[in-house]
Enzyme design. Sequence first.
Site, PDB file in Angstrom:
ATOM      1  N   ASP A 142       6.922  -3.375   7.911  1.00  0.00           N
ATOM      2  CA  ASP A 142       6.514  -4.359   8.788  1.00  0.00           C
ATOM      3  C   ASP A 142       7.840  -4.836   9.883  1.00  0.00           C
ATOM      4  O   ASP A 142       7.042  -5.812  10.849  1.00  0.00           O
ATOM      5  CB  ASP A 142       6.978  -5.575   7.549  1.00  0.00           C
ATOM      6  CG  ASP A 142       6.274  -5.642   6.372  1.00  0.00           C
ATOM      7  OD1 ASP A 142       4.682  -5.480   6.885  1.00  0.00           O
ATOM      8  OD2 ASP A 142       6.504  -6.213   5.208  1.00  0.00           O
TER       9      ASP A 142
ATOM     10  N   HIS B  58      10.216  -8.953   3.704  1.00  0.00           N
ATOM     11  CA  HIS B  58       8.814  -8.450   3.943  1.00  0.00           C
ATOM     12  C   HIS B  58       9.759  -8.961   5.877  1.00  0.00           C
ATOM     13  O   HIS B  58       8.479  -8.432   7.557  1.00  0.00           O
ATOM     14  CB  HIS B  58       8.295  -9.117   3.998  1.00  0.00           C
ATOM     15  CG  HIS B  58       7.412  -8.356   3.007  1.00  0.00           C
ATOM     16  ND1 HIS B  58       6.201  -7.630   2.984  1.00  0.00           N
ATOM     17  CD2 HIS B  58       8.205  -8.766   1.796  1.00  0.00           C
ATOM     18  CE1 HIS B  58       7.013  -7.403   1.668  1.00  0.00           C
ATOM     19  NE2 HIS B  58       7.388  -7.765   0.359  1.00  0.00           N
TER      20      HIS B  58
ATOM     21  N   HIS C  99      -0.876 -14.800  13.123  1.00  0.00           N
ATOM     22  CA  HIS C  99       0.132 -13.564  12.267  1.00  0.00           C
ATOM     23  C   HIS C  99      -0.820 -12.346  11.444  1.00  0.00           C
ATOM     24  O   HIS C  99      -1.192 -10.969  12.081  1.00  0.00           O
ATOM     25  CB  HIS C  99       0.529 -14.218  11.940  1.00  0.00           C
ATOM     26  CG  HIS C  99       1.577 -12.823  10.563  1.00  0.00           C
ATOM     27  ND1 HIS C  99       2.788 -12.928  10.540  1.00  0.00           N
ATOM     28  CD2 HIS C  99       1.379 -12.303   9.313  1.00  0.00           C
ATOM     29  CE1 HIS C  99       3.118 -12.255   9.995  1.00  0.00           C
ATOM     30  NE2 HIS C  99       2.144 -11.257   9.297  1.00  0.00           N
TER      31      HIS C  99
ATOM     32  N   ARG D  74       6.379  -8.104  -4.285  1.00  0.00           N
ATOM     33  CA  ARG D  74       6.212  -9.778  -4.259  1.00  0.00           C
ATOM     34  C   ARG D  74       5.143 -11.010  -4.652  1.00  0.00           C
ATOM     35  O   ARG D  74       6.063 -11.878  -4.613  1.00  0.00           O
ATOM     36  CB  ARG D  74       6.389 -10.119  -2.033  1.00  0.00           C
ATOM     37  CG  ARG D  74       5.010  -9.929  -2.207  1.00  0.00           C
ATOM     38  CD  ARG D  74       5.194  -9.944  -0.857  1.00  0.00           C
ATOM     39  NE  ARG D  74       5.511 -11.447   0.061  1.00  0.00           N
ATOM     40  CZ  ARG D  74       4.798 -11.616   1.555  1.00  0.00           C
ATOM     41  NH1 ARG D  74       4.732 -10.602   2.512  1.00  0.00           N
ATOM     42  NH2 ARG D  74       5.485 -13.054   1.799  1.00  0.00           N
TER      43      ARG D  74
ATOM     44  N   TRP E 280      -7.558  -4.907   4.150  1.00  0.00           N
ATOM     45  CA  TRP E 280      -7.004  -4.049   5.712  1.00  0.00           C
ATOM     46  C   TRP E 280      -5.548  -3.904   5.758  1.00  0.00           C
ATOM     47  O   TRP E 280      -5.236  -2.857   6.455  1.00  0.00           O
ATOM     48  CB  TRP E 280      -7.259  -5.257   7.077  1.00  0.00           C
ATOM     49  CG  TRP E 280      -6.444  -6.878   6.243  1.00  0.00           C
ATOM     50  CD1 TRP E 280      -7.462  -7.701   5.934  1.00  0.00           C
ATOM     51  CD2 TRP E 280      -5.401  -6.762   6.953  1.00  0.00           C
ATOM     52  NE1 TRP E 280      -6.215  -9.586   6.197  1.00  0.00           N
ATOM     53  CE2 TRP E 280      -5.350  -7.981   6.659  1.00  0.00           C
ATOM     54  CE3 TRP E 280      -4.259  -6.128   6.889  1.00  0.00           C
ATOM     55  CZ2 TRP E 280      -3.828  -8.889   6.415  1.00  0.00           C
ATOM     56  CZ3 TRP E 280      -3.195  -7.060   7.356  1.00  0.00           C
ATOM     57  CH2 TRP E 280      -3.068  -8.409   6.557  1.00  0.00           C
TER      58      TRP E 280
ATOM     59  N   HIS F  63       6.357 -10.110  12.557  1.00  0.00           N
ATOM     60  CA  HIS F  63       7.299 -10.346  11.506  1.00  0.00           C
ATOM     61  C   HIS F  63       8.840 -10.184  11.814  1.00  0.00           C
ATOM     62  O   HIS F  63      10.026 -10.039  10.861  1.00  0.00           O
ATOM     63  CB  HIS F  63       7.257  -8.659  10.563  1.00  0.00           C
ATOM     64  CG  HIS F  63       6.344  -9.003  10.018  1.00  0.00           C
ATOM     65  ND1 HIS F  63       6.588  -8.814   7.983  1.00  0.00           N
ATOM     66  CD2 HIS F  63       5.153  -9.120  10.064  1.00  0.00           C
ATOM     67  CE1 HIS F  63       4.970  -8.709   7.606  1.00  0.00           C
ATOM     68  NE2 HIS F  63       4.032  -8.959   8.563  1.00  0.00           N
TER      69      HIS F  63
ATOM     70  N   ASP G 161      -1.384  -8.104  11.691  1.00  0.00           N
ATOM     71  CA  ASP G 161      -1.042  -7.847  11.078  1.00  0.00           C
ATOM     72  C   ASP G 161      -2.618  -6.408  10.780  1.00  0.00           C
ATOM     73  O   ASP G 161      -2.575  -5.520  10.529  1.00  0.00           O
ATOM     74  CB  ASP G 161      -1.484  -8.254   9.656  1.00  0.00           C
ATOM     75  CG  ASP G 161       0.153  -9.223   9.089  1.00  0.00           C
ATOM     76  OD1 ASP G 161       1.207  -8.171   9.810  1.00  0.00           O
ATOM     77  OD2 ASP G 161       0.555  -9.142   8.509  1.00  0.00           O
TER      78      ASP G 161
ATOM     79  N   ASP H  52       3.747  -5.087  -0.830  1.00  0.00           N
ATOM     80  CA  ASP H  52       3.007  -6.431  -1.212  1.00  0.00           C
ATOM     81  C   ASP H  52       2.580  -6.977  -2.074  1.00  0.00           C
ATOM     82  O   ASP H  52       1.562  -8.027  -2.452  1.00  0.00           O
ATOM     83  CB  ASP H  52       1.706  -6.296   0.068  1.00  0.00           C
ATOM     84  CG  ASP H  52       2.600  -6.203   1.784  1.00  0.00           C
ATOM     85  OD1 ASP H  52       3.580  -7.300   1.617  1.00  0.00           O
ATOM     86  OD2 ASP H  52       2.445  -5.890   2.444  1.00  0.00           O
TER      87      ASP H  52
ATOM     88  N   HIS I 224       0.175  -0.495   7.417  1.00  0.00           N
ATOM     89  CA  HIS I 224       1.131   0.254   6.102  1.00  0.00           C
ATOM     90  C   HIS I 224       0.527   1.961   6.080  1.00  0.00           C
ATOM     91  O   HIS I 224       1.441   2.722   5.839  1.00  0.00           O
ATOM     92  CB  HIS I 224       0.936  -0.444   5.114  1.00  0.00           C
ATOM     93  CG  HIS I 224       2.123  -1.816   5.402  1.00  0.00           C
ATOM     94  ND1 HIS I 224       3.644  -1.913   5.167  1.00  0.00           N
ATOM     95  CD2 HIS I 224       1.682  -3.054   5.912  1.00  0.00           C
ATOM     96  CE1 HIS I 224       4.379  -2.930   5.891  1.00  0.00           C
ATOM     97  NE2 HIS I 224       2.943  -3.814   5.352  1.00  0.00           N
TER      98      HIS I 224
ATOM     99  N   HIS J 297       7.940   0.167   3.722  1.00  0.00           N
ATOM    100  CA  HIS J 297       7.020  -0.525   3.378  1.00  0.00           C
ATOM    101  C   HIS J 297       8.020  -1.032   4.735  1.00  0.00           C
ATOM    102  O   HIS J 297       7.407  -1.814   5.477  1.00  0.00           O
ATOM    103  CB  HIS J 297       6.794  -1.547   2.416  1.00  0.00           C
ATOM    104  CG  HIS J 297       5.630  -2.515   2.837  1.00  0.00           C
ATOM    105  ND1 HIS J 297       4.312  -2.483   2.494  1.00  0.00           N
ATOM    106  CD2 HIS J 297       6.547  -4.256   3.411  1.00  0.00           C
ATOM    107  CE1 HIS J 297       3.776  -3.679   2.579  1.00  0.00           C
ATOM    108  NE2 HIS J 297       5.167  -4.883   2.922  1.00  0.00           N
TER     109      HIS J 297
HETATM  110 ZN   LIG Z   1       5.436  -6.687   4.131  1.00  0.00          ZN
END
Ligand SMILES: [Zn+2]
Length: 336
Positions: free
Chosen positions: A139, A79, A168, A67, A20, A145, A172, A64, A25, A135
């Site tokens: 975020d 982020h 969170h 990382r 998801w 964030h 998101d 994402d 994004h 990105h």
């Molecule tokens: Zn991110």
Amino acid sequence: MAPKTTLLALLPLLSPAIAWGTLGHTTVALIAQSLVSNKTASFAKSLLNDTSPLYLFNIATWADSYRYTAEGAFSSPLHYIDAFDDPPTSCNVDYKRDCPEEGCIVSAIANYTTRIAAANVSRAEQEKALKWVVHFVGDIHQPLHVENLAVGGNGINVTFGGVVKNLHSVWDSSIAEKLVGGYTVDYARNWSTALVGEIEGGKYANVSRFWAEGMDVTDPVASAMVWARDSNAKVCTTVLPDGQAGVEGKELSGAYYENAAPVVEAQVAKAGFRLAKWLDRIVQSAGKGYTTKEVKEEWVKRGGVQLEDWMVEARRKRRECGWECGCAEGVEGHVH
Ligand SMILES: [Zn+2]
Ligand SMILES: *[C@@H]1O[C@H](CO)[C@@H](O)[C@H](O)[C@H]1NC(C)=O
Ligand SMILES: *[C@@H]1O[C@H](CO)[C@@H](O)[C@H](O)[C@H]1NC(C)=O
Ligand SMILES: *[C@@H]1O[C@H](CO)[C@@H](O)[C@H](O)[C@H]1NC(C)=O
Ligand SMILES: *[C@@H]1O[C@H](CO)[C@@H](O)[C@H](O)[C@H]1NC(C)=O
Ligand SMILES: *[C@@H]1O[C@H](CO)[C@@H](O)[C@H](O)[C@H]1NC(C)=O
Ligand SMILES: *[C@@H]1O[C@H](CO)[C@@H](O)[C@H](O)[C@H]1NC(C)=O
Ligand SMILES: *[C@@H]1O[C@H](CO)[C@@H](O)[C@H](O)[C@H]1NC(C)=O
């Protein structure tokens, strides 16, 4: 450790419950694609080596995945910025106080903005810089964030549609997905088309004029801080209007959702709009022989603020959590 890392790296590709995160994004990327100048589009297609109609969409969630790799692990703290404020009484974000030595989303936007078209940065690194900026501008528009409390809401348990989540991940993904109905490319495409319509001639037509305020490509920290403050303010007004106790253990798909959805939608529209303008300015400046020398570089000098004990403890907790933060409650909470 190694097998675990590999498995986690694959999870975003395999599990719809996690995939998801793409919706926010990819929608931001598609809005930006619609609004950038032709010159910016050609620049980005060339740097990304992708002339397809989904050239920004295709890289919107790269950061994402990266990382979770050994090479990209250093970028995990980039982020977010852990604002040491006190919602809902007081919301504020302070670059020198809140952005630690290892960096944060504001220093990252500044750094990678200057590297996208810098003559002394390799093509491969310029390409990564562009992917990060696409990105991170997404975020930074997600209020959690830009909030320290409970590790950006990762430590606050709630339910959404009867499913246990952390706050969170609700911000998101759950709210946006409920609003739009799904997270695949078709949903992102339709949502971005609708939001571009609202920006160009609908409910955001008047207000979007102000969304580019404070944007100065030679002072990228000040610019990103405008976006950070805008997001962080939503923590007090919409994310935690009644504090942590107002959401802890509560079902959020009803009245809470109704109040939050318009804010999520406006943040996604704003992020796409600002990303387009930001990329246009980077590309325009590059054409003028822009060098990092012309960029205000105070952004490198952060810190030097005496932190209170609870802030030191909160930072320790975030570092300890690392990229696995939120795992205990299911992987989705920290994918973004
Ligand atoms: Zn991110
Ligand atoms: C930009 O590109 C589009 C399609 O690629 C084209 O229709 C349009 O005329 C171009 N705009 C300018 C100002 O060149
Ligand atoms: C660009 O993509 C093409 C085909 O997808 C590939 O053959 C080429 O090597 C790529 N170039 C660079 C610089 O990555
Ligand atoms: C800027 O980004 C590069 C490449 O990721 C990194 O090596 C460097 O440490 C960053 N600089 C700052 C000041 O964050
Ligand atoms: C996207 O919009 C098209 C055209 O309105 C519609 O036919 C299609 O069902 C929509 N797709 C999704 C996933 O909403
Ligand atoms: C935008 O502003 C104009 C002029 O003030 C007003 O007539 C119009 O209703 C506004 N549109 C929206 C969608 O708020
Ligand atoms: C590139 O050049 C600028 C200006 O001379 C300098 O500040 C910067 O550190 C250089 N960056 C790299 C990666 O060498
Ligand atoms: C949240 O739920 C997890 C398990 O789902 C539990 O381990 C954790 O202690 C809970 N946190 C709080 C603050 O209740």
